[in-house]
Design a protein around this motif. Structure first.
Motif, PDB file in Angstrom:
ATOM      1  N   SER A 140       0.851  -1.187   0.000  1.00 48.91           N
ATOM      2  CA  SER A 140       0.000   0.000   0.000  1.00 48.91           C
ATOM      3  C   SER A 140       0.886   1.235   0.000  1.00 48.91           C
ATOM      4  O   SER A 140       2.047   1.187   0.410  1.00 48.91           O
ATOM      5  CB  SER A 140      -0.928   0.017   1.220  1.00 48.91           C
ATOM      6  OG  SER A 140      -0.169   0.057   2.422  1.00 48.91           O
ATOM      7  N   TYR A 141       0.328   2.332  -0.474  1.00 42.70           N
ATOM      8  CA  TYR A 141       1.063   3.597  -0.512  1.00 42.70           C
ATOM      9  C   TYR A 141       0.040   4.715  -0.489  1.00 42.70           C
ATOM     10  O   TYR A 141      -0.802   4.805  -1.389  1.00 42.70           O
ATOM     11  CB  TYR A 141       1.923   3.685  -1.774  1.00 42.70           C
ATOM     12  CG  TYR A 141       2.821   4.896  -1.825  1.00 42.70           C
ATOM     13  CD1 TYR A 141       4.024   4.922  -1.127  1.00 42.70           C
ATOM     14  CD2 TYR A 141       2.474   6.012  -2.587  1.00 42.70           C
ATOM     15  CE1 TYR A 141       4.863   6.015  -1.178  1.00 42.70           C
ATOM     16  CE2 TYR A 141       3.311   7.117  -2.651  1.00 42.70           C
ATOM     17  CZ  TYR A 141       4.501   7.119  -1.944  1.00 42.70           C
ATOM     18  OH  TYR A 141       5.334   8.211  -2.002  1.00 42.70           O
ATOM     19  N   GLU A 142       0.091   5.528   0.535  1.00 43.13           N
ATOM     20  CA  GLU A 142      -0.901   6.586   0.675  1.00 43.13           C
ATOM     21  C   GLU A 142      -0.462   7.827  -0.089  1.00 43.13           C
ATOM     22  O   GLU A 142       0.606   8.376   0.176  1.00 43.13           O
ATOM     23  CB  GLU A 142      -1.099   6.932   2.158  1.00 43.13           C
ATOM     24  CG  GLU A 142      -1.698   5.809   2.977  1.00 43.13           C
ATOM     25  CD  GLU A 142      -3.106   5.436   2.518  1.00 43.13           C
ATOM     26  OE1 GLU A 142      -3.830   6.336   2.027  1.00 43.13           O
ATOM     27  OE2 GLU A 142      -3.472   4.256   2.623  1.00 43.13           O
ATOM     28  N   GLY A 143      -1.259   8.234  -1.042  1.00 41.89           N
ATOM     29  CA  GLY A 143      -0.953   9.477  -1.734  1.00 41.89           C
ATOM     30  C   GLY A 143      -1.346   9.452  -3.201  1.00 41.89           C
ATOM     31  O   GLY A 143      -1.745   8.434  -3.761  1.00 41.89           O
ATOM     32  N   GLU A 241       7.848  14.157  -3.840  1.00 38.98           N
ATOM     33  CA  GLU A 241       8.711  13.002  -3.681  1.00 38.98           C
ATOM     34  C   GLU A 241       8.934  12.321  -5.041  1.00 38.98           C
ATOM     35  O   GLU A 241       8.014  12.259  -5.859  1.00 38.98           O
ATOM     36  CB  GLU A 241       8.108  11.994  -2.704  1.00 38.98           C
ATOM     37  CG  GLU A 241       8.047  12.490  -1.271  1.00 38.98           C
ATOM     38  CD  GLU A 241       7.737  11.386  -0.289  1.00 38.98           C
ATOM     39  OE1 GLU A 241       7.567  10.222  -0.730  1.00 38.98           O
ATOM     40  OE2 GLU A 241       7.669  11.678   0.910  1.00 38.98           O
ATOM     41  N   VAL A 242      10.134  11.836  -5.237  1.00 41.80           N
ATOM     42  CA  VAL A 242      10.472  11.136  -6.486  1.00 41.80           C
ATOM     43  C   VAL A 242      11.006   9.756  -6.122  1.00 41.80           C
ATOM     44  O   VAL A 242      11.966   9.636  -5.342  1.00 41.80           O
ATOM     45  CB  VAL A 242      11.514  11.920  -7.308  1.00 41.80           C
ATOM     46  CG1 VAL A 242      11.844  11.179  -8.603  1.00 41.80           C
ATOM     47  CG2 VAL A 242      11.006  13.335  -7.604  1.00 41.80           C
ATOM     48  N   ARG A 243      10.380   8.723  -6.676  1.00 39.68           N
ATOM     49  CA  ARG A 243      10.758   7.353  -6.348  1.00 39.68           C
ATOM     50  C   ARG A 243      10.686   6.459  -7.588  1.00 39.68           C
ATOM     51  O   ARG A 243       9.915   6.725  -8.511  1.00 39.68           O
ATOM     52  CB  ARG A 243       9.843   6.767  -5.269  1.00 39.68           C
ATOM     53  CG  ARG A 243       9.960   7.456  -3.915  1.00 39.68           C
ATOM     54  CD  ARG A 243       9.160   6.720  -2.851  1.00 39.68           C
ATOM     55  NE  ARG A 243       9.277   7.363  -1.543  1.00 39.68           N
ATOM     56  CZ  ARG A 243      10.267   7.165  -0.694  1.00 39.68           C
ATOM     57  NH1 ARG A 243      11.227   6.310  -1.012  1.00 39.68           N
ATOM     58  NH2 ARG A 243      10.314   7.791   0.469  1.00 39.68           N
ATOM     59  N   HIS A 244      11.474   5.396  -7.558  1.00 39.24           N
ATOM     60  CA  HIS A 244      11.363   4.358  -8.581  1.00 39.24           C
ATOM     61  C   HIS A 244      10.085   3.569  -8.311  1.00 39.24           C
ATOM     62  O   HIS A 244       9.762   3.262  -7.160  1.00 39.24           O
ATOM     63  CB  HIS A 244      12.583   3.441  -8.531  1.00 39.24           C
ATOM     64  CG  HIS A 244      12.714   2.543  -9.713  1.00 39.24           C
ATOM     65  ND1 HIS A 244      11.894   1.438  -9.908  1.00 39.24           N
ATOM     66  CD2 HIS A 244      13.573   2.565 -10.766  1.00 39.24           C
ATOM     67  CE1 HIS A 244      12.254   0.833 -11.020  1.00 39.24           C
ATOM     68  NE2 HIS A 244      13.267   1.492 -11.573  1.00 39.24           N
ATOM     69  N   VAL A 245       9.386   3.217  -9.355  1.00 36.87           N
ATOM     70  CA  VAL A 245       8.106   2.523  -9.189  1.00 36.87           C
ATOM     71  C   VAL A 245       8.267   1.201  -8.442  1.00 36.87           C
ATOM     72  O   VAL A 245       7.363   0.777  -7.703  1.00 36.87           O
ATOM     73  CB  VAL A 245       7.421   2.302 -10.554  1.00 36.87           C
ATOM     74  CG1 VAL A 245       8.212   1.324 -11.427  1.00 36.87           C
ATOM     75  CG2 VAL A 245       5.980   1.858 -10.392  1.00 36.87           C
ATOM     76  N   ALA A 246       9.411   0.535  -8.575  1.00 38.90           N
ATOM     77  CA  ALA A 246       9.622  -0.740  -7.884  1.00 38.90           C
ATOM     78  C   ALA A 246       9.577  -0.566  -6.375  1.00 38.90           C
ATOM     79  O   ALA A 246       9.072  -1.432  -5.653  1.00 38.90           O
ATOM     80  CB  ALA A 246      10.959  -1.354  -8.304  1.00 38.90           C
ATOM     81  N   ASP A 254      11.050   3.230   2.932  1.00 37.58           N
ATOM     82  CA  ASP A 254      11.659   3.789   4.136  1.00 37.58           C
ATOM     83  C   ASP A 254      12.813   4.731   3.802  1.00 37.58           C
ATOM     84  O   ASP A 254      13.066   5.690   4.537  1.00 37.58           O
ATOM     85  CB  ASP A 254      12.164   2.671   5.048  1.00 37.58           C
ATOM     86  CG  ASP A 254      11.028   1.915   5.727  1.00 37.58           C
ATOM     87  OD1 ASP A 254       9.910   2.465   5.784  1.00 37.58           O
ATOM     88  OD2 ASP A 254      11.252   0.779   6.190  1.00 37.58           O
ATOM     89  N   ASP A 255      13.534   4.452   2.713  1.00 43.86           N
ATOM     90  CA  ASP A 255      14.616   5.359   2.324  1.00 43.86           C
ATOM     91  C   ASP A 255      14.044   6.698   1.881  1.00 43.86           C
ATOM     92  O   ASP A 255      12.926   6.761   1.361  1.00 43.86           O
ATOM     93  CB  ASP A 255      15.421   4.753   1.173  1.00 43.86           C
ATOM     94  CG  ASP A 255      16.407   3.706   1.655  1.00 43.86           C
ATOM     95  OD1 ASP A 255      16.475   3.471   2.874  1.00 43.86           O
ATOM     96  OD2 ASP A 255      17.097   3.121   0.807  1.00 43.86           O
ATOM     97  N   PRO A 256      14.794   7.791   2.067  1.00 46.33           N
ATOM     98  CA  PRO A 256      14.314   9.098   1.604  1.00 46.33           C
ATOM     99  C   PRO A 256      14.071   9.089   0.102  1.00 46.33           C
ATOM    100  O   PRO A 256      14.699   8.308  -0.632  1.00 46.33           O
ATOM    101  CB  PRO A 256      15.458  10.049   1.961  1.00 46.33           C
ATOM    102  CG  PRO A 256      16.236   9.345   3.023  1.00 46.33           C
ATOM    103  CD  PRO A 256      16.111   7.882   2.724  1.00 46.33           C
ATOM    104  N   PRO A 257      13.175   9.940  -0.369  1.00 52.67           N
ATOM    105  CA  PRO A 257      12.981  10.039  -1.821  1.00 52.67           C
ATOM    106  C   PRO A 257      14.277  10.438  -2.518  1.00 52.67           C
ATOM    107  O   PRO A 257      15.218  10.953  -1.890  1.00 52.67           O
ATOM    108  CB  PRO A 257      11.919  11.143  -1.954  1.00 52.67           C
ATOM    109  CG  PRO A 257      11.242  11.198  -0.626  1.00 52.67           C
ATOM    110  CD  PRO A 257      12.278  10.831   0.382  1.00 52.67           C
ATOM    111  N   ILE A 258      14.354  10.210  -3.805  1.00 48.07           N
ATOM    112  CA  ILE A 258      15.529  10.570  -4.590  1.00 48.07           C
ATOM    113  C   ILE A 258      15.747  12.078  -4.517  1.00 48.07           C
ATOM    114  O   ILE A 258      14.810  12.866  -4.635  1.00 48.07           O
ATOM    115  CB  ILE A 258      15.344  10.111  -6.044  1.00 48.07           C
ATOM    116  CG1 ILE A 258      15.216   8.583  -6.099  1.00 48.07           C
ATOM    117  CG2 ILE A 258      16.498  10.577  -6.929  1.00 48.07           C
ATOM    118  CD1 ILE A 258      14.735   8.050  -7.419  1.00 48.07           C
ATOM    119  N   ALA A 259      16.996  12.474  -4.279  1.00 46.29           N
ATOM    120  CA  ALA A 259      17.425  13.873  -4.161  1.00 46.29           C
ATOM    121  C   ALA A 259      16.998  14.534  -2.861  1.00 46.29           C
ATOM    122  O   ALA A 259      17.226  15.719  -2.664  1.00 46.29           O
ATOM    123  CB  ALA A 259      16.951  14.719  -5.341  1.00 46.29           C
ATOM    124  N   ALA A 260      16.402  13.777  -1.952  1.00 43.62           N
ATOM    125  CA  ALA A 260      16.028  14.323  -0.650  1.00 43.62           C
ATOM    126  C   ALA A 260      17.147  14.074   0.345  1.00 43.62           C
ATOM    127  O   ALA A 260      17.893  13.103   0.240  1.00 43.62           O
ATOM    128  CB  ALA A 260      14.727  13.686  -0.142  1.00 43.62           C
TER     129      ALA A 260
END
Length: 267
Positions: A140-143, A241-246, A254-260
């Protein structure tokens, strides 16, 4: 997952999948590789990560066919004997599947092995949906999310509906389509270095469209594109937030978003 997905119809045996990690995932965002392994194992695969090198795409795109071929030969050797080769990247999978046969077209000694590797190589979401028949992921992912279609995955491999189908199966996710989602983000590997002004103008247009969606998260399937867009959004002061779809599909966010910035308390 149906065991009929194993080549040759060897029923009762899990597909043996080799993960092509990619250079950027290995060096910049290993969490994408771990997420890919989780998704593949959850879908019923046995996953190996062979010792591997670059697919040769930067050299190939720069016209250095000799270096590209040397690297390709190492990849071909490393990934022998697996049922499938899967990459969390449309560009790397596209290099193997679409351009290795071109690179070895005049070599009858190598071409059969090249074609065999190309035939069993897939981008991650395409493999899950098109080969294994996965229709739902247990995460699940809220947003609200929006999705950028990376050039190589879309045009060379036909990856478009597959990530969206998997995202639609998740609880909490609302997908808002991105205007001109199929237009380049401006990265293009060495293109962004050689033609930085053009690249900057392209990514400016892309981040404008991303902001217009109102989405809290931007997703894509290629880390190069994600790093390019995340860097520009960060410089623009956008809290997207920027993340890989995987990562999202695997429930590993749990890891910070990319470039954060990373929280020093978690280091």
């Amino acid at each position: 997952m149906s065991v009929s997905a194993v080549p040759g119809g060897d029923r009762g045996r899990k597909p043996r999948v080799a993960l092509f990690v990619t250079c950027l995932v290995d060096l910049i965002r290993p969490s994408v590789g771990f997420a890919a392994v989780k998704l593949l194992e959850d879908a019923g695969c046995t996953v190996d990560v062979p010792v591997q090198t670059c697919c040769g795409q930067p050299a190939f795109n720069s016209g250095d066919r000799g270096t590209a071929r040397d690297l390709a030969e190492q990849v071909i050797e490393a990934f022998r004997g697996y049922d499938y080769v899967v990459a969390p990247s449309g560009s790397c999978a596209g290099m193997i599947k679409a351009h290795y046969p071109e690179l070895f077209a005049d070599d009858p000694n190598w071409l059969p092995r090249v074609n065999a590797l190309a035939a069993r190589t897939y981008e991650l979401t395409s493999f899950l949906v098109d080969v294994l028949g996965v229709t739902k992921v247990d995460a699940s992912y809220e947003g609200t999310v929006t999705y950028h279609d990376s050039c190589s995955g879309l045009r060379e491999l036909g990856v478009r509906s597959q990530p969206r189908r998997l995202l639609a199966s998740m609880e909490g996710v609302t997908l808002v389509e991105l205007n001109e989602s199929d237009v380049c983000c401006g990265f293009g590997g060495t293109f962004a270095v050689k033609y930085s002004d053009i690249s900057g103008a392209i990514v400016d247009a892309k981040t404008k469209h991303v902001s217009e969606t109102g989405a809290s998260t931007l997703l894509a399937g290629d880390l190069g594109c994600l790093m390019n867009m995340a860097g520009r959004l960060s410089r623009e002061g956008k809290e997207i937030e920027v993340r890989h779809v995987a990562e999202v599909l695997a429930g590993m966010t749990d890891d910070p978003p990319i470039a954060a910035a990373r929280d020093p308390r978690r280091s």
